[in-house]
Design a protein around this motif. Sequence first.
Motif, PDB file in Angstrom:
ATOM      1  N   THR A 345       0.836  -1.207   0.000  1.00  0.00           N
ATOM      2  CA  THR A 345       0.000   0.000   0.000  1.00  0.00           C
ATOM      3  C   THR A 345       0.869   1.254   0.000  1.00  0.00           C
ATOM      4  N   THR A 346       1.911   1.231   0.822  1.00  0.00           N
ATOM      5  CA  THR A 346       2.829   2.374   0.895  1.00  0.00           C
ATOM      6  C   THR A 346       3.533   2.610  -0.426  1.00  0.00           C
ATOM      7  N   ALA A 347       4.013   1.522  -1.045  1.00  0.00           N
ATOM      8  CA  ALA A 347       4.734   1.660  -2.324  1.00  0.00           C
ATOM      9  C   ALA A 347       3.828   2.234  -3.403  1.00  0.00           C
ATOM     10  N   LYS A 348       2.586   1.763  -3.475  1.00  0.00           N
ATOM     11  CA  LYS A 348       1.660   2.257  -4.497  1.00  0.00           C
ATOM     12  C   LYS A 348       1.348   3.735  -4.289  1.00  0.00           C
ATOM     13  N   ALA A 349       1.008   4.112  -3.051  1.00  0.00           N
ATOM     14  CA  ALA A 349       0.655   5.504  -2.777  1.00  0.00           C
ATOM     15  C   ALA A 349       1.843   6.437  -3.000  1.00  0.00           C
ATOM     16  N   THR A 350       3.021   6.017  -2.567  1.00  0.00           N
ATOM     17  CA  THR A 350       4.212   6.852  -2.729  1.00  0.00           C
ATOM     18  C   THR A 350       4.594   6.994  -4.192  1.00  0.00           C
ATOM     19  N   ALA A 351       4.501   5.907  -4.943  1.00  0.00           N
ATOM     20  CA  ALA A 351       4.831   5.964  -6.369  1.00  0.00           C
ATOM     21  C   ALA A 351       3.900   6.930  -7.095  1.00  0.00           C
ATOM     22  N   MET A 352       2.612   6.900  -6.736  1.00  0.00           N
ATOM     23  CA  MET A 352       1.664   7.815  -7.367  1.00  0.00           C
ATOM     24  C   MET A 352       2.049   9.268  -7.094  1.00  0.00           C
ATOM     25  N   VAL A 353       2.365   9.570  -5.830  1.00  0.00           N
ATOM     26  CA  VAL A 353       2.719  10.935  -5.454  1.00  0.00           C
ATOM     27  C   VAL A 353       3.994  11.384  -6.167  1.00  0.00           C
ATOM     28  N   LEU A 354       5.002  10.527  -6.186  1.00  0.00           N
ATOM     29  CA  LEU A 354       6.289  10.912  -6.772  1.00  0.00           C
ATOM     30  C   LEU A 354       6.209  11.072  -8.292  1.00  0.00           C
ATOM     31  N   TRP A 355       5.442  10.212  -8.962  1.00  0.00           N
ATOM     32  CA  TRP A 355       5.305  10.350 -10.412  1.00  0.00           C
ATOM     33  C   TRP A 355       4.629  11.666 -10.760  1.00  0.00           C
ATOM     34  N   ILE A 356       3.596  12.020  -9.995  1.00  0.00           N
ATOM     35  CA  ILE A 356       2.932  13.307 -10.233  1.00  0.00           C
ATOM     36  C   ILE A 356       3.908  14.447  -9.972  1.00  0.00           C
ATOM     37  N   MET A 357       4.706  14.322  -8.917  1.00  0.00           N
ATOM     38  CA  MET A 357       5.688  15.363  -8.610  1.00  0.00           C
ATOM     39  C   MET A 357       6.688  15.538  -9.742  1.00  0.00           C
ATOM     40  N   PHE A 358       7.226  14.441 -10.236  1.00  0.00           N
ATOM     41  CA  PHE A 358       8.236  14.523 -11.297  1.00  0.00           C
ATOM     42  C   PHE A 358       7.631  15.126 -12.570  1.00  0.00           C
TER      43      PHE A 358
END
Length: 516
Positions: A345-358
Amino acid sequence: MTPKTLESGASLPVSASPSGKLGSWLMVLATLGFALVIGVEFINAVFYDPYEDDYFLFRLAGSLSHLEIAPLTYLMFGSLLVVLMMGLPLAFVTGGLGVMYVYLVGDANMLNIIPGRIFPMMTNSDLAAIPLFIFMASMLERAGLIEEMFNVVYKWMGGLSGGLATATILASTILAAMVGVIGAAVVTMGIIALPAMLKRGYDHQIALGSIMAGGTLGILIPPSILAILYAVVAQQSVGELYLGAVVPGLMLSGMYVTYVLIRAKLNPEIGPPVPPDERISLKEKILLLKDLIAPLILVMLVLGLLFGGIATPVEAAGIGSFGAMLVAWKHGAFSIASLKDASVTTAKATAMVLWIMFGASVFVGFYILQGGQDFITETILGTGMSAYGILFLLMVLLVILGMFLDWVGILLLAVPIFIPIVKALSFEGLFGLPAVPGEDVVLWFGVLYLVNMQMSFLSPPFGYALFYIRGVCPPDISMATIFRSSLVFLALQAVGLLLCILFPAIVTWLPNMVYG
């Protein structure tokens, strides 16, 4: 082939329907067109000099280099709106459009902006707190603490008219200080609290509104994930921003509770109390508090270390994550399976946030490099409006964006452009009320932004909380009822935002007292 059910009950392959055929052909044509462009541009790059007016068939690189910033603004943000309305994911849309415009407006050398924008974020240590706080929330959720917490507050408040809705808001306030993730709070409280309120005959709008409004407090009350992202983008202290958000968050929670209690007092039928035979004594209520000891100690430890300057946000989040595993173990909910689920769950949520950030960082970074920041600033400041008029305009723009974009996208697209505008203004106070000191403007605006993002979660037609709660509602509750239930609490949030504007000390008092 995937069958498509018709109204008559018959089944038809998707590709056999007219719309399915049209969609398939459009996808084929788009793919062929994209392949043609890639092939031609590859030939141009290998066999033709980019600095000579010579090319094979056509050359797209630098074809829009003549555009002024005004038409480029309309083109960039107009195309962004179009592709988002097509349902494409923001995480890839912003980055893809950013790279495309870098190629169309600039040259090959300008592509260096992509690693130049992304690498500083990858090395920003504060961002490491995001996955740790998400992991902490996931572990606490799997430990069953949310159910226990609601049960304690429910037993304490159930005897009052509107007591269950009040308990929901108070439990959501505590939950916000534990997780800082909106979706988890709204959905979990909807699963736990909504059936209890509907069983007691609560008015649907009070029941739904209290869950949604209480659930959105996670955006404001520490450890808010959005506050960390704002601090990184605005180069603001995370600790100061957390402290600035505490009083507004508690104020809004108190406003929700006050509204529910007054409405239920005037009309007990909308929120009937728990029957006397189901209530418990004061002694039993006090004994129930032991269920809150572990999570409250964990929250106070994490926030205390952070606010006291003893630990950085990352260190505090790491301690919180370890503490969440201990709490889960104490409650018999810690296992390899739960650890795996929380980590995924953490990996999915963090990946979503970071991809949007980049992606958003590349898009906005290129726009600013082209002079977009100066264009927006001069345009808004050139309207002749007062500082508070411009602030009102920015708040309205954020509300409108909140109807269509998620909170991470709004932050990364709007805040880098808005911050220089706000810094250029002097807020001398309205109606003779206190001014905002220049050194506190970014902090003050940050908390206003967080309150505004709460409003975006409740704003019809696309507020996220509206659809979170829809997923756990009984079928007989319509989307129109959910929309109506959000409006009163949306108005309360607007009042809270206005109070923070009129009385900036609501935001700045606690950070100034702690940090000086």
